[in-house]
Design a protein around this motif. Structure first.
Motif, PDB file in Angstrom:
ATOM      1  N   GLY A   2     -16.027 -14.529   1.267  1.00 51.74           N
ATOM      2  CA  GLY A   2     -15.514 -15.035   0.334  1.00 51.74           C
ATOM      3  C   GLY A   2     -14.029 -14.505   0.005  1.00 51.74           C
ATOM      4  O   GLY A   2     -13.417 -14.310  -0.324  1.00 51.74           O
ATOM      5  N   THR A   3     -14.766 -13.370  -0.740  1.00 50.37           N
ATOM      6  CA  THR A   3     -13.793 -12.523  -2.009  1.00 50.37           C
ATOM      7  C   THR A   3     -13.642 -11.631  -1.015  1.00 50.37           C
ATOM      8  O   THR A   3     -12.351 -11.081  -1.762  1.00 50.37           O
ATOM      9  N   LYS A   4     -14.285 -10.524  -0.550  1.00 49.78           N
ATOM     10  CA  LYS A   4     -13.765  -9.641   0.209  1.00 49.78           C
ATOM     11  C   LYS A   4     -12.364  -9.861   1.561  1.00 49.78           C
ATOM     12  O   LYS A   4     -10.977  -9.863   0.991  1.00 49.78           O
ATOM     13  N   SER A   5     -12.388 -11.378   2.025  1.00 54.02           N
ATOM     14  CA  SER A   5     -10.811 -11.392   2.449  1.00 54.02           C
ATOM     15  C   SER A   5     -10.397 -12.103   1.894  1.00 54.02           C
ATOM     16  O   SER A   5      -9.283 -11.096   2.221  1.00 54.02           O
ATOM     17  N   THR A   6     -10.737 -12.851   0.853  1.00 51.24           N
ATOM     18  CA  THR A   6      -9.053 -13.926   0.932  1.00 51.24           C
ATOM     19  C   THR A   6      -8.317 -12.005  -0.793  1.00 51.24           C
ATOM     20  O   THR A   6      -7.429 -12.599   0.237  1.00 51.24           O
ATOM     21  N   SER A   7      -8.998 -11.249  -0.862  1.00 50.49           N
ATOM     22  CA  SER A   7      -8.128 -10.949  -1.739  1.00 50.49           C
ATOM     23  C   SER A   7      -7.428  -9.565  -1.136  1.00 50.49           C
ATOM     24  O   SER A   7      -6.898  -8.676  -1.281  1.00 50.49           O
ATOM     25  N   SER A   8      -8.281  -9.423   0.214  1.00 50.05           N
ATOM     26  CA  SER A   8      -7.809  -7.992   0.963  1.00 50.05           C
ATOM     27  C   SER A   8      -6.836  -9.073   1.401  1.00 50.05           C
ATOM     28  O   SER A   8      -5.353  -8.152   1.973  1.00 50.05           O
ATOM     29  N   VAL A   9      -6.500 -10.675   2.058  1.00 52.46           N
ATOM     30  CA  VAL A   9      -5.180 -10.830   2.557  1.00 52.46           C
ATOM     31  C   VAL A   9      -4.198 -11.025   1.822  1.00 52.46           C
ATOM     32  O   VAL A   9      -3.048 -11.030   1.743  1.00 52.46           O
ATOM     33  N   VAL A  10      -4.278 -11.069   0.325  1.00 51.75           N
ATOM     34  CA  VAL A  10      -3.232 -11.282  -0.574  1.00 51.75           C
ATOM     35  C   VAL A  10      -2.784  -9.980  -0.674  1.00 51.75           C
ATOM     36  O   VAL A  10      -1.556  -9.845  -1.289  1.00 51.75           O
ATOM     37  N   GLU A  11      -3.487  -8.982  -0.622  1.00 52.18           N
ATOM     38  CA  GLU A  11      -3.029  -7.912  -0.763  1.00 52.18           C
ATOM     39  C   GLU A  11      -2.551  -6.993  -0.299  1.00 52.18           C
ATOM     40  O   GLU A  11      -0.878  -6.706  -0.096  1.00 52.18           O
ATOM     41  N   TRP A  12      -2.993  -7.629   0.917  1.00 50.93           N
ATOM     42  CA  TRP A  12      -1.714  -7.660   2.102  1.00 50.93           C
ATOM     43  C   TRP A  12      -0.136  -8.356   2.418  1.00 50.93           C
ATOM     44  O   TRP A  12       1.014  -7.349   2.647  1.00 50.93           O
ATOM     45  N   ALA A  13      -0.323  -8.848   1.825  1.00 49.73           N
ATOM     46  CA  ALA A  13       0.406 -10.230   1.497  1.00 49.73           C
ATOM     47  C   ALA A  13       1.941  -9.829   0.469  1.00 49.73           C
ATOM     48  O   ALA A  13       3.053  -9.353   1.135  1.00 49.73           O
ATOM     49  N   LYS A  30      -7.492   0.693   7.370  1.00 48.36           N
ATOM     50  CA  LYS A  30      -8.548   1.333   7.936  1.00 48.36           C
ATOM     51  C   LYS A  30      -9.630   0.521   8.360  1.00 48.36           C
ATOM     52  O   LYS A  30     -10.115  -0.576   7.876  1.00 48.36           O
ATOM     53  N   PHE A  31      -9.835   0.387   9.571  1.00 50.68           N
ATOM     54  CA  PHE A  31     -11.235   0.287  10.028  1.00 50.68           C
ATOM     55  C   PHE A  31     -12.280   0.342   9.816  1.00 50.68           C
ATOM     56  O   PHE A  31     -12.771   1.566   9.599  1.00 50.68           O
ATOM     57  N   GLY A  32     -12.726  -1.497   9.706  1.00 49.34           N
ATOM     58  CA  GLY A  32     -14.425  -1.393   9.774  1.00 49.34           C
ATOM     59  C   GLY A  32     -14.709  -2.845   9.967  1.00 49.34           C
ATOM     60  O   GLY A  32     -13.588  -3.609  10.797  1.00 49.34           O
ATOM     61  N   LEU A  33     -15.529  -3.359   9.991  1.00 45.80           N
ATOM     62  CA  LEU A  33     -15.927  -5.113   9.616  1.00 45.80           C
ATOM     63  C   LEU A  33     -14.271  -5.463   8.945  1.00 45.80           C
ATOM     64  O   LEU A  33     -14.149  -7.136   9.369  1.00 45.80           O
ATOM     65  N   GLU A  34     -13.967  -5.012   8.261  1.00 44.30           N
ATOM     66  CA  GLU A  34     -12.479  -5.643   7.370  1.00 44.30           C
ATOM     67  C   GLU A  34     -11.731  -4.831   7.734  1.00 44.30           C
ATOM     68  O   GLU A  34     -11.829  -3.224   7.563  1.00 44.30           O
ATOM     69  N   LEU A  35     -10.647  -5.046   7.633  1.00 48.63           N
ATOM     70  CA  LEU A  35      -9.455  -4.189   8.662  1.00 48.63           C
ATOM     71  C   LEU A  35      -8.779  -4.601   6.832  1.00 48.63           C
ATOM     72  O   LEU A  35      -7.865  -5.121   6.326  1.00 48.63           O
ATOM     73  N   LYS A  36      -8.874  -3.199   6.006  1.00 52.44           N
ATOM     74  CA  LYS A  36      -8.170  -3.032   4.386  1.00 52.44           C
ATOM     75  C   LYS A  36      -7.311  -2.531   4.860  1.00 52.44           C
ATOM     76  O   LYS A  36      -7.017  -1.294   5.855  1.00 52.44           O
ATOM     77  N   LYS A  37      -6.256  -2.195   3.516  1.00 59.41           N
ATOM     78  CA  LYS A  37      -5.620  -1.434   3.636  1.00 59.41           C
ATOM     79  C   LYS A  37      -5.698  -0.008   3.268  1.00 59.41           C
ATOM     80  O   LYS A  37      -7.328   0.466   2.429  1.00 59.41           O
ATOM     81  N   ALA A  38      -5.862   1.170   3.561  1.00 61.82           N
ATOM     82  CA  ALA A  38      -6.180   2.475   3.684  1.00 61.82           C
ATOM     83  C   ALA A  38      -5.823   3.564   2.504  1.00 61.82           C
ATOM     84  O   ALA A  38      -6.911   3.720   1.598  1.00 61.82           O
ATOM     85  N   THR A  39      -5.046   3.140   1.393  1.00 61.78           N
ATOM     86  CA  THR A  39      -4.562   3.146  -0.112  1.00 61.78           C
ATOM     87  C   THR A  39      -4.016   2.016  -0.577  1.00 61.78           C
ATOM     88  O   THR A  39      -3.359   1.567  -0.458  1.00 61.78           O
ATOM     89  N   PRO A  40      -5.705   1.934  -1.906  1.00 61.44           N
ATOM     90  CA  PRO A  40      -4.986   0.366  -2.673  1.00 61.44           C
ATOM     91  C   PRO A  40      -3.561   0.725  -2.979  1.00 61.44           C
ATOM     92  O   PRO A  40      -2.947   1.008  -3.192  1.00 61.44           O
TER      93      PRO A  40
END
Length: 559
Positions: free
Chosen positions: A354-365, A533-543
């Motif tokens: 819940g925490t990782k996916s939600t915060s990551s989606v808002v950051e991408w948005a 950045k590829f992984g179990l979660e597709l996160k931004k490479a640079t915050p």
């Protein structure tokens, strides 16, 4: 002469030759390396047995599949390593590139593991709908078992009664409409705290992902066990939690010899398993302390039973109440029932996902909106029209924010939290797209590529929220349930993500709140980096770092 007679004669002749070869080999060794002819014959027998086993295995595989569909096409690989040297670190992109040559279903061998990669919505339908039961098990990585108390959690447990019991508890006691409505006060309180914190940062750069993580973590842990971390000490602890979660996600995404060559898993050559054990141990101690706090005083179980009748009971109270009831009533041996280990695994599931996916989606948005200022302006104008500048966003406003929902859906199309969802492991061999998918193989559905397919999407690389507005499509299209296989950011089928109801509330609420309360801009001289950045979660490479400026008419609204 009959076939049996021919085989018998051949076997006798071969046995005579084998004995003679062993004797000659013994006499040939002038240094007495072999102590007697029998030892020489034993050595030869070992190599013969090995060669025979390999030959018979290959022959049996070929014979058993002589009338079966062929395996999917795929590139040539190297012995032992397979295609490992050719795929790079960005698997979602590498596999999409391979699919341009070998088609929407292909085979790749990663070490000794056979992987089947699917890159089309029609084939995803065959997996998630037509053969849903066969593909109901997840392919469990070596660190998956370590991180989930031996695979007893909801994510990695096999499809069956145990999994159904965990899912039922999670849905009925945490993620249904009534329970989420009861927790609205917690979400509102933490979002107000976030706005107050961002207001104190006005005019200075802010790590958007970190702020979203802190808020989401506080919301979810309040729902789980009621204790929100507060003050500077709480923020430091939450930042530490984020670092440890990042470490766990990194370990999940790191290429692991134990997964590529399961026969070597026991050795844990890279030490990934040991590092994951240390990471999980930290969480385990934290969860033990939370649970012990609930049960430390005499009569605590009675208190839990009293509290469980209250409207705002948290998830842990409910679980401990059920655990207490099971202990009193007794449970038949064949009936799955909750244990403390199951409770901890469920808490970890919800807290981690819940925490990782939600915060990551808002950051991408926010990154996409900063890249497209005209779209950010349209989203903010809609929010201002619905909410006004003399009020803060409430969840009751969200159903009227159609353009904002289009933004969220478009972000999830271009940046799905898990690019391959969670790989599946078929319980039996079956046919997908006219090709054989063997039992026990690793099946990876490339949702990242499917949601960028130019056949299904017009200008697929363009960020265009309008494609999701209800005026241009049917109301039932492109929801998060996975019914339309062109759009599966949360998966599909019976193992679809259980947290969709929570994500549908939290992501728009967070995004609308920060867009409504602040103007946002990049620091001077900073270029927006949209690489992932590829992984179990597709996160931004640079915050993402951005500067908030207050825009509400009444500054008291930030307090």
């Amino acid at each position: 002469m009959s076939l049996i007679s021919k085989v018998s004669q051949t076997a006798c002749a071969f046995a005579q030759w084998w004995w003679q070869a062993g004797t000659e080999l013994y006499h040939y060794q002038t240094n007495n390396f072999f102590s007697n002819p029998t030892q020489a014959q034993n050595i030869l027998s070992f190599f013969l047995l090995l060669a025979t086993t390999i030959t018979v295995t290959q022959w049996w595989r070929h014979w058993s599949r002589r009338n079966a569909p062929p395996l999917p096409p795929g590139p040539l690989g190297l012995p032992i390593l397979g295609h490992l040297p050719f795929i790079g670190t960005e698997l979602h992109r590498s596999f999409a590139k391979f699919a341009e040559t070998y088609g929407p279903i292909m085979k790749l061998r990663l070490g000794s593991k056979l992987c089947i990669v699917v890159t089309s919505s029609s084939l995803a339908k065959e997996i998630f709908k037509d053969n849903d039961t066969i593909f109901a098990n997840h392919d469990v990585p070596a660190v998956g078992n370590i991180s989930s108390y031996g695979g007893v959690n909801m994510v990695w447990s096999p499809y069956g009664d145990h999994w159904r019991m965990l899912r039922k508890v999670c849905v009925s006691e945490l993620l249904n409409h009534k329970r989420l409505e009861a927790f609205y006060g917690l979400r509102r309180r933490e979002i107000c705290n976030m706005l107050r914190q961002l207001y104190s940062y006005s005019g200075t750069p802010v790590d958007v992902g970190e702020e979203m993580f802190l808020t989401t973590f506080n919301i979810i842990t309040s729902m789980l066990w009621g204790d929100t971390l507060e003050g500077e000490e709480g923020r430091r602890t939450t930042v530490e939690v984020r670092g440890i979660m990042d470490r766990a996600v990194m370990l999940f995404g790191e290429p692991n010899i134990s997964d590529l060559f399961p026969a070597l898993a026991w050795f844990d050559i890279q030490g990934i398993g040991r590092r994951m054990k240390n990471t999980v141990s930290w969480f385990d101690q934290m969860l033990d302390s939370v649970i012990d706090e609930r049960l430390k005083t005499d009569g605590e179980r009675r208190k839990v039973e009293d509290d469980v009748r209250k409207q705002n009971k948290d998830f842990l109270q409910v679980l401990l109440h059920q655990l207490n009831l099971k202990a009193k009533e007794g449970v038949p041996n064949k009936t799955p029932s909750l244990t403390i280990t199951h409770i901890k695994s469920l808490l970890l599931d919800v807290m981690g996902a819940g925490t990782k996916s939600t915060s990551s989606v808002v950051e991408w948005a926010m990154a996409e909106l900063l890249k497209h200022p005209n779209i950010m302006t349209k989203a903010q104008e809609e929010i201002e029209e619905v909410v006004g500048l003399n009020n803060i966003v409430e969840e009751s406003h969200l159903p009227k924010l159609h353009y904002l929902h289009g933004v969220v859906k478009e972000v999830l199309r271009l940046h799905p939290p898990a690019p391959f969802l969670i790989p599946r492991c078929p319980s039996e061999s079956c046919t997908i797209g006219g090709f054989m998918v063997p039992k026990g193989s690793k099946v990876m559905v490339n949702a990242w590529a499917i949601q960028r397919d130019p056949i299904a999407w017009e200008n697929p690389l363009e960020f265009k929220p309008e494609r999701f507005l209800r005026s241009s499509i049917g109301d039932d299209e492109y929801d998060f349930s996975g019914k339309d296989f062109r759009y599966i950011p949360f998966g599909s089928g019976r193992r679809v993500c259980v947290g969709i109801p929570m994500a549908e509330r939290m992501v728009p609420y967070l995004l609308a709140s920060i867009l409504h309360s602040f103007k946002w801009e990049l620091p001077k001289g900073v270029e927006l980096d949209m690489s992932d950045k590829f992984g179990l979660e597709l996160k931004k490479a640079t915050p993402l770092v951005a500067i908030p400026s207050p825009k509400l008419s009444d500054f008291k609204l930030y307090n």
